[in-house]
Design an enzyme around this catalytic site. Structure first.
Site, PDB file in Angstrom:
ATOM      1  N   CYS A 239       0.845  -1.161  -0.006  1.00  0.00           N
ATOM      2  CA  CYS A 239      -0.188  -0.092   0.185  1.00  0.00           C
ATOM      3  C   CYS A 239       0.923   1.133   0.008  1.00  0.00           C
ATOM      4  O   CYS A 239       2.059   1.201   0.652  1.00  0.00           O
ATOM      5  CB  CYS A 239      -0.861  -0.008   1.234  1.00  0.00           C
ATOM      6  SG  CYS A 239      -1.658   1.317   1.608  1.00  0.00           S
TER       7      CYS A 239
ATOM      8  N   THR B 137      -0.628   4.276   0.085  1.00  0.00           N
ATOM      9  CA  THR B 137      -1.520   5.536   0.620  1.00  0.00           C
ATOM     10  C   THR B 137      -0.876   6.449   1.500  1.00  0.00           C
ATOM     11  O   THR B 137      -1.030   7.894   1.299  1.00  0.00           O
ATOM     12  CB  THR B 137      -2.928   5.153   1.334  1.00  0.00           C
ATOM     13  OG1 THR B 137      -3.541   4.214   0.501  1.00  0.00           O
ATOM     14  CG2 THR B 137      -3.850   6.046   1.834  1.00  0.00           C
TER      15      THR B 137
HETATM   16  P1  5GP Z   1      -0.881  -6.727   4.219  1.00  0.00           P
HETATM   17  O1  5GP Z   1      -1.341  -7.881   4.912  1.00  0.00           O
HETATM   18  O2  5GP Z   1      -0.309  -7.390   2.846  1.00  0.00           O
HETATM   19  O3  5GP Z   1       0.023  -5.839   5.203  1.00  0.00           O
HETATM   20  O4  5GP Z   1      -2.293  -5.726   3.828  1.00  0.00           O
HETATM   21  C1  5GP Z   1      -3.466  -6.224   3.004  1.00  0.00           C
HETATM   22  C2  5GP Z   1      -4.201  -5.059   2.912  1.00  0.00           C
HETATM   23  O5  5GP Z   1      -3.876  -4.128   2.217  1.00  0.00           O
HETATM   24  C3  5GP Z   1      -5.559  -5.506   2.276  1.00  0.00           C
HETATM   25  O6  5GP Z   1      -6.410  -6.488   2.728  1.00  0.00           O
HETATM   26  C4  5GP Z   1      -6.104  -4.188   1.880  1.00  0.00           C
HETATM   27  O7  5GP Z   1      -6.941  -3.624   2.774  1.00  0.00           O
HETATM   28  C5  5GP Z   1      -4.834  -3.314   1.528  1.00  0.00           C
HETATM   29  N1  5GP Z   1      -4.431  -3.112   0.060  1.00  0.00           N
HETATM   30  C6  5GP Z   1      -4.427  -4.026  -0.867  1.00  0.00           C
HETATM   31  N2  5GP Z   1      -4.031  -3.584  -2.037  1.00  0.00           N
HETATM   32  C7  5GP Z   1      -3.936  -2.254  -1.435  1.00  0.00           C
HETATM   33  C8  5GP Z   1      -3.473  -0.892  -2.644  1.00  0.00           C
HETATM   34  O8  5GP Z   1      -3.248  -0.966  -3.783  1.00  0.00           O
HETATM   35  N3  5GP Z   1      -3.571   0.006  -1.874  1.00  0.00           N
HETATM   36  C9  5GP Z   1      -3.899   0.711  -0.579  1.00  0.00           C
HETATM   37  N4  5GP Z   1      -3.773   1.602  -0.004  1.00  0.00           N
HETATM   38  N5  5GP Z   1      -4.124  -0.815   0.123  1.00  0.00           N
HETATM   39  C10 5GP Z   1      -4.311  -2.011  -0.472  1.00  0.00           C
END
Ligand code: 5GP
Length: 346
Positions: A185, A187
Site C-alpha cells: 500500500c 496510501t
Molecule cells: P498486508 O497484509 O499485505 O499488509 O495488507 C493487506 C491489505 O492491504 C488488504 O487487505 C487491503 O486492505 C490493503 N491493500 C491491498 N491493496 C492495496 C492498494 O493497492 N492500496 C492500498 N492503499 N491498500 C491496499
C-alpha cells in the site's frame, strides 16, 4: 488545524509481556472463536484469520486449501472472478470458507444481484473501499443490509471509533479497520493519511464491542507475532495479504530469475491491478499500491502452520487458554526494538 499529541502505536512499537501460566503446552490452547453476527444472526466458528481480497491471495485455490486445513480460516475472494466461475465454486464445500467481495460500484452490485438470482448462495460478503469515510459508503452499506438481511456483511476500511459505530449502526456485522498499513500500500506516501494499526485496532474494537459488532484488523501483519498482537489488541478477525502471497494457491505465474523462483504480488489499486482489471489508471486518481516480486514459497500449508503455531504459542506465554481470553491476559510493553536483524530480516 489541530494536533493530537497522544502517541499512537504500530505492531512494531510493542511486545507482549510473558506471564506465569498453568498451561502445559500449546496443544492446550484453543485458537478458534465463536461469534454470532449482530445483523445476519449467523454463527461463525473457526480461526478468525482471513486471506485478503487481493489477486494472488483471495483465490479459490486458497479457499480450498483453508477448507482442507480444517481450522475454519476464511478467504475474502478478490472481486474479479467471472460469474460462471463463481457459480461453479459456490457449489463446492470450500465456499463455506469464502467472503464474496464487492466494491461500491454499480457493476459489482449488479453482479452480486445476478449471482444470487441465478441460485448463488453467498453467506458472507465483504464490501471493500479504500476510504470508508464517505456518507455515500454508509448509505451503500445500509442499502446492502436492507436488500440482504440474512447476509453477513463485513465493510470498511476505516480507522476511528465514530466511523466504526456508524457502519455498525447502518448494518455492518464486521467493520474492517486499516488505512495505510498494507505491505503493498502506498496510501501514506501518496496522501499522508493513515493511522498506526495497533492503536486503530484498540480504539475501533472498543467502539464496535460496545454495540455488539466486530472488527477485522486489516493489513500490516508481517510476521505471526503481529497477528497475535492484533488479536491481543482486540481484533475479532485479522486479515492478511502479504503473509499469504507467493504460494501455489496464488493462481499466478511463477517466474524464474537467476535460479530463484518468484511470484508477482501487487496492491489492488496499483498500476498493475488497474491495467489488468480496468485497462489503465484513471486520470484523476494516482495509483496507491505497489508491485513487488515475492519469493515463491510452495504450498500455503506451512505458512498456515507458522501463523497458527505462533498465535497458539502467544496464548501459552500469557496463560490464555482460549484466543478469546488473549486480550484480557495480554499486557503490551512499549519497545524501541522488536527483532534482532543481525542476520537479516527473516
Ligand atoms: P498486508 O497484509 O499485505 O499488509 O495488507 C493487506 C491489505 O492491504 C488488504 O487487505 C487491503 O486492505 C490493503 N491493500 C491491498 N491493496 C492495496 C492498494 O493497492 N492500496 C492500498 N492503499 N491498500 C491496499
Amino acid at each position: 488545524m489541530r494536533i493530537d499529541n497522544d502517541t499512537k502505536l504500530d505492531f512494531k512499537d510493542v511486545l507482549i509481556r510473558p506471564k506465569r501460566s498453568t498451561l502445559k503446552s500449546r496443544k492446550d490452547v484453543d485458537i478458534h472463536r465463536e461469534f454470532t453476527f449482530k445483523w445476519s444472526g449467523k454463527k461463525f466458528k473457526g480461526v478468525p484469520v482471513i486471506a485478503a481480497n487481493m489477486d494472488g491471495v483471495g483465490t479459490f485455490a486458497m479457499a480450498e486449501a483453508f477448507q482442507k486445513d480444517g481450522n475454519g480460516l476464511t478467504v475474502a475472494l478478490h472481486k474479479h472472478y467471472p460469474l460462471d466461475e463463481l457459480k461453479k465454486f459456490y457449489k463446492k464445500p470450500a465456499h463455506k470458507n469464502a467472503w464474496y467481495s464487492i466494491g461500491m460500484v454499480k457493476a459489482d452490485e449488479e453482479k452480486l444481484a445476478e449471482f444470487i438470482k441465478s441460485g448463488g448462495k453467498p453467506e458472507k460478503i465483504c464490501i471493500d473501499v479504500a476510504n470508508g469515510y464517505s456518507e455515500h459508503f454508509v448509505d451503500y452499506v445500509k442499502k446492502m443490509r436492507d436488500l440482504y438481511p440474512k447476509l453477513t456483511i463485513m465493510a470498511g476500511n476505516v480507522v476511528t471509533g465514530e466511523m466504526v459505530e456508524q457502519l455498525i449502526l447502518n448494518g455492518a456485522d464486521v467493520v474492517k479497520v486499516g488505512i495505510g498499513p498494507g505491505s503493498v500500500c502506498t496510501t501514506r506516501k501518496m496522501t499522508g493519511v493513515g493511522y498506526p494499526q495497533l492503536s486503530a485496532i484498540i480504539e475501533c474494537a472498543d467502539a464496535a464491542h460496545g454495540l455488539g459488532g466486530l472488527i477485522c484488523g486489516d493489513g500490516g501483519c508481517t510476521v505471526p507475532g503481529d497477528v497475535a498482537k492484533g488479536f491481543a489488541a482486540g481484533a475479532d478477525f485479522i486479515m492478511a495479504g502479504g503473509m499469504f502471497a507467493g504460494h501455489d494457491q496464488a493462481e499466478q505465474e511463477i517466474v524464474e530469475d537467476g535460479g530463484q523462483k518468484f511470484v508477482q504480488f501487487y496492491g489492488m489499486s496499483s498500476d498493475t491491478a488497474m491495467k489488468k482489471h480496468k485497462g489503465g489508471v484513471a486520470e484523476y486518481r494516482a495509483s496507491e499500491g505497489k508491485t513487488v516480486r515475492v519469493p515463491y514459497r510452495g504450498s500455503v500449508e506451512l505458512t498456515l502452520q507458522d501463523i497458527l503455531g505462533g498465535v497458539r504459542s502467544t496464548c501459552t506465554y500469557v496463560g490464555a487458554r482460549r484466543l478469546k481470553d488473549l486480550t484480557k491476559c495480554a499486557t503490551f510493553i512499549r519497545v524501541t526494538q522488536q527483532l534482532n536483524t543481525v542476520f537479516g530480516n527473516d
